[in-house]
Design a protein around this motif. Structure first.
Motif, PDB file in Angstrom:
ATOM      1  N   TYR A  64      40.323  63.779 -18.987  1.00 21.67           N
ATOM      2  CA  TYR A  64      40.616  62.824 -17.928  1.00 21.67           C
ATOM      3  C   TYR A  64      41.253  61.586 -18.554  1.00 21.67           C
ATOM      4  O   TYR A  64      40.816  61.122 -19.592  1.00 21.67           O
TER       5      TYR A  64
ATOM      6  N   ARG B 248      38.873  60.918 -21.388  1.00 18.00           N
ATOM      7  CA  ARG B 248      37.577  61.565 -21.194  1.00 18.00           C
ATOM      8  C   ARG B 248      37.731  63.070 -21.390  1.00 18.00           C
ATOM      9  O   ARG B 248      38.684  63.686 -20.934  1.00 18.00           O
TER      10      ARG B 248
ATOM     11  N   SER C 299      26.347  67.055 -18.276  1.00 16.03           N
ATOM     12  CA  SER C 299      27.198  67.690 -19.288  1.00 16.03           C
ATOM     13  C   SER C 299      27.408  66.725 -20.447  1.00 16.03           C
ATOM     14  O   SER C 299      27.173  65.515 -20.330  1.00 16.03           O
TER      15      SER C 299
ATOM     16  N   CYS D  52      35.287  66.799 -21.536  1.00 14.61           N
ATOM     17  CA  CYS D  52      34.003  67.494 -21.426  1.00 14.61           C
ATOM     18  C   CYS D  52      33.835  68.390 -22.647  1.00 14.61           C
ATOM     19  O   CYS D  52      34.597  69.335 -22.851  1.00 14.61           O
TER      20      CYS D  52
ATOM     21  N   GLY E 294      29.912  71.851 -20.938  1.00 14.40           N
ATOM     22  CA  GLY E 294      29.536  71.708 -19.550  1.00 14.40           C
ATOM     23  C   GLY E 294      29.153  72.966 -18.837  1.00 14.40           C
ATOM     24  O   GLY E 294      28.883  72.950 -17.636  1.00 14.40           O
TER      25      GLY E 294
ATOM     26  N   CYS F  63      31.961  57.918 -14.253  1.00 17.61           N
ATOM     27  CA  CYS F  63      30.992  58.964 -14.502  1.00 17.61           C
ATOM     28  C   CYS F  63      29.671  58.216 -14.711  1.00 17.61           C
ATOM     29  O   CYS F  63      29.639  56.985 -14.635  1.00 17.61           O
TER      30      CYS F  63
ATOM     31  N   TRP G 256      29.857  64.693 -22.744  1.00 18.12           N
ATOM     32  CA  TRP G 256      31.188  64.120 -22.591  1.00 18.12           C
ATOM     33  C   TRP G 256      31.581  63.307 -23.828  1.00 18.12           C
ATOM     34  O   TRP G 256      30.735  62.772 -24.528  1.00 18.12           O
TER      35      TRP G 256
ATOM     36  N   GLY H  68      29.561  63.892 -14.445  1.00 18.70           N
ATOM     37  CA  GLY H  68      30.997  63.708 -14.419  1.00 18.70           C
ATOM     38  C   GLY H  68      31.483  63.093 -13.124  1.00 18.70           C
ATOM     39  O   GLY H  68      30.715  62.853 -12.180  1.00 18.70           O
TER      40      GLY H  68
END
Length: 619
Positions: free
Chosen positions: A14, A477, A462, A479, A482, A408, A464, A431
């Motif tokens: 992200y 961003r 999750s 993950c 997750g 988030c 991150w 998230g």
């Protein structure tokens, strides 16, 4: 028996204020070997060792959890997990005799862990497990490889008063409150209206620093315990005046807010202390301190306090970060303010140059709290407003505030380090999509939902990564893990504030990845490749947080060490401590230390290289 399953891990990138970029998605397949324990009965013919179990009469009777439902081979039973939150009325002191495997020769010292231990008082059941009374346990590893176990309640002044009355006397953060009181308001069905004092259960974490052992709770002050006997000292503590209140709330609203979240409130501020005098107020202490290292400096404990001040335009939370050496001297730190905030962050991270705080926009149902209908955690609600990231320089320079970040909600932080002009933060939380869903649930009090063995009301968390460009304030961003709900991330503490490849978590089963089921596995996540190694102790077992114990080469070899994690086995209504090799989770525990009883599902722990058990083994 070994079961091999195939799991996938995904990564989504992200950008600041943007949608997920599907082009950045990466999926990798990793075989996961689940090791099922077969032999749970230790060697026969052991010499009898005396076990001391002190049943404190004032703790009263508890609900039995020994009779639990047997789960099928593919799904946990809520009743099994609920049994993990059965109160433990006894305090123990004995040598562990049932050991599967071999305790590593390099594992010497003491593991302390803390968590709620009691969930009812008199005939009243607590409204939420996180209101449970703090119960600290220690595992002491001596030079001969023997292990001693001890446990005790954190006997705060609030607990002692409730024990004497055998009744709930105080309001709690997650909704537990007295059911009846005298007076007109009680007759009107509002027995707790305008009573803003909150109990400090001292149930969240434990830390040993500067030869002092403290039980921690983020909405209050620490309580000191003896590291050998776990006897509670008179308290609470101000950590060498670090938590002493230097400013009073500036108006009644700020005072109410301080009391709602323990900010500026010492345990016993409402009722008198042991001398019959009102306790002096003090600032609340985080329950998530971090040990930080650095070239040319001794290890330090990074900790922060908080209190509320009212200014023109609204309330602000004043955060005071301190780095404490082992002589309990403050050697670094900085105070700063979060403007127009309603919530103190649960955790933070420390890189080489910065203290890092993530702030989320929330609302608070003040009327419900003042009327005594709900605890403060139940009155908090998420919004989809932009997130702020505070980069607070450790050298005292002006903080950098990164605004308008797609929100988030980060709960527990694994690590933070600096790389190529960016601050990299690894943490577990919800998230952006889940935050949007939570924001649509206004009035639900999402922070106070889970209270029984039914974990399905808790949104999936999750792992991150956030990369924050210090010069441009751009945020990326990603993950890192997750596919399975996971929490309580840990890294090799020798690598804290440095780039790390491995993060260790507890997690639900992979077939339940989209559902926030309880933690039933320990997992090592390779954040570079996405590969994972998993140990699954059994369908009726539930896993707590892992604590990383560095080995002799841990300063240069990231996987040199052992992970210690408590596990509750519903089939035996008993707990054991698992010891896993950081370099290879696939082989399962190198040792399992079985207790003679259960310890309620706990939260956080701390390892000291000093042995705090009895001077000699009775054998």
């Amino acid at each position: 028996m070994q079961l091999t399953m195939l799991a996938t891990s995904s990564r989504t990138c992200y950008l600041r204020g943007s949608k997920p970029h599907m082009a950045c998605s990466l999926r990798t397949s990793t075989p996961l070997r689940f090791l099922c324990p077969c032999d749970r009965h230790g060697p026969k013919g052991r010499r009898s060792v005396r076990t001391t179990a002190v049943a404190a009469p004032e703790l009263g009777s508890t609900v039995s959890g020994a009779e639990t439902a047997g789960g099928d081979s593919g799904k946990y039973q809520s009743s099994d997990f609920a049994a993990a939150f059965t109160s433990q009325p006894k305090e123990y002191d004995y040598w562990i005799t049932e050991i599967e495997g071999q305790v590593p020769e390099s594992l010497r010292g003491t593991l302390f862990r803390n968590g709620p231990g009691r969930f009812e008082r008199g005939k009243q059941k607590y409204a939420h497990v996180l209101d449970g009374d703090g119960y600290v346990a220690s595992f002491s590893f001596n030079q001969e490889g023997k292990v001693h176990f001890r446990s005790a309640y954190v006997r705060t002044s609030d607990l002692e008063k409730e024990a004497a009355a055998d009744a709930v006397l105080y309001r709690n953060a997650f909704g537990t409150a007295p059911k009846k009181r005298s007076g007109l308001l009680s007759a009107l069905g509002l027995p707790n209206a305008f009573d803003t004092y909150l109990k400090n259960p001292a149930n969240t974490n434990v830390v040993l620093w500067g030869d002092k052992l403290f039980a921690l709770y983020e909405a209050g002050q620490p309580w000191q315990m003896d590291h050998y006997t776990l006897k509670t000292h008179p308290g609470p503590e101000t950590l060498g005046d670090f938590l002493a209140s230097d400013t009073a709330p500036t108006n009644p609203l700020a005072k109410l807010w301080d009391q709602a979240f323990g900010n500026g409130q010492a345990d016993g501020q409402g009722p008198p202390n042991a001398e019959g005098k009102p306790a002096q107020p003090g600032k609340a202490c985080t329950a998530h301190p971090h040990v930080v290292h650095g070239e040319g400096m001794s290890d330090r404990l990074a900790v922060y306090s908080s209190n509320v001040q009212a200014k023109l335009g609204g309330l602000e939370v004043v955060i005071d970060v301190g780095e404490i050496d082992k002589r309990w001297q403050r050697v670094a730190g900085q105070q700063f303010s979060m403007q127009n905030t309603l919530f103190v962050p649960h955790d933070f991270a420390v890189s080489e140059s910065y203290y890092i705080f993530f702030y989320n926009d929330t609302t608070f149902e003040l009327a419900q709290f003042l009327l005594g209908r709900q605890g403060p955690a139940q009155c908090l609600n998420m919004t989809n407003g932009p997130m702020k990231i505070y980069l607070v320089p450790r050298n005292g320079d002006k903080p950098i505030v990164v605004d308008n970040v797609e929100p988030c909600f980060l709960i527990h932080f694994a690590n933070a380090y600096e790389e190529g002009g960016e601050v990299v933060v690894q943490a577990i939380g919800w998230g952006p999509e889940i935050v949007r869903d939570l924001a649509a649930m206004q009035g639900s009090g999402v922070f106070g939902t889970f209270s029984t063995g039914d974990y399905n009301k808790v949104p999936v968390t999750s792992l991150w990564s956030h990369r924050i460009n210090v010069r441009t304030s751009k945020v990326r961003r990603e993950c890192l893990f997750g596919d399975q709900r996971n929490d309580h991330p840990k890294v090799n503490p020798s690598f804290y504030s440095k780039p790390t490849r491995y993060v260790y978590v507890n997690a639900c089963m992979p077939e339940d990845g989209n559902v926030a089921n309880p933690p039933q596995a320990f997992i090592r996540v390779d954040v570079q490749t996405g590969e994972t190694q998993t140990w699954f102790p059994g369908i009726r077992c539930f896993c707590e947080e892992l604590v990383f114990v560095p080995g002799p080469k841990a300063a240069t070899e990231e996987t040199d060490g052992f992970l210690l994690g408590m596990v509750y086995d519903a089939a035996r209504h008993t707990s054991f401590l698992a010891i896993l090799d950081a370099a290879d989770f696939n082989k399962g525990p190198v040792a399992k230390l079985w207790l003679k009883h259960h310890v309620p599902h706990g939260l956080h722990g701390f390892f000291s290289t000093t042995y705090y058990g009895p001077s000699s083994h009775p054998c």
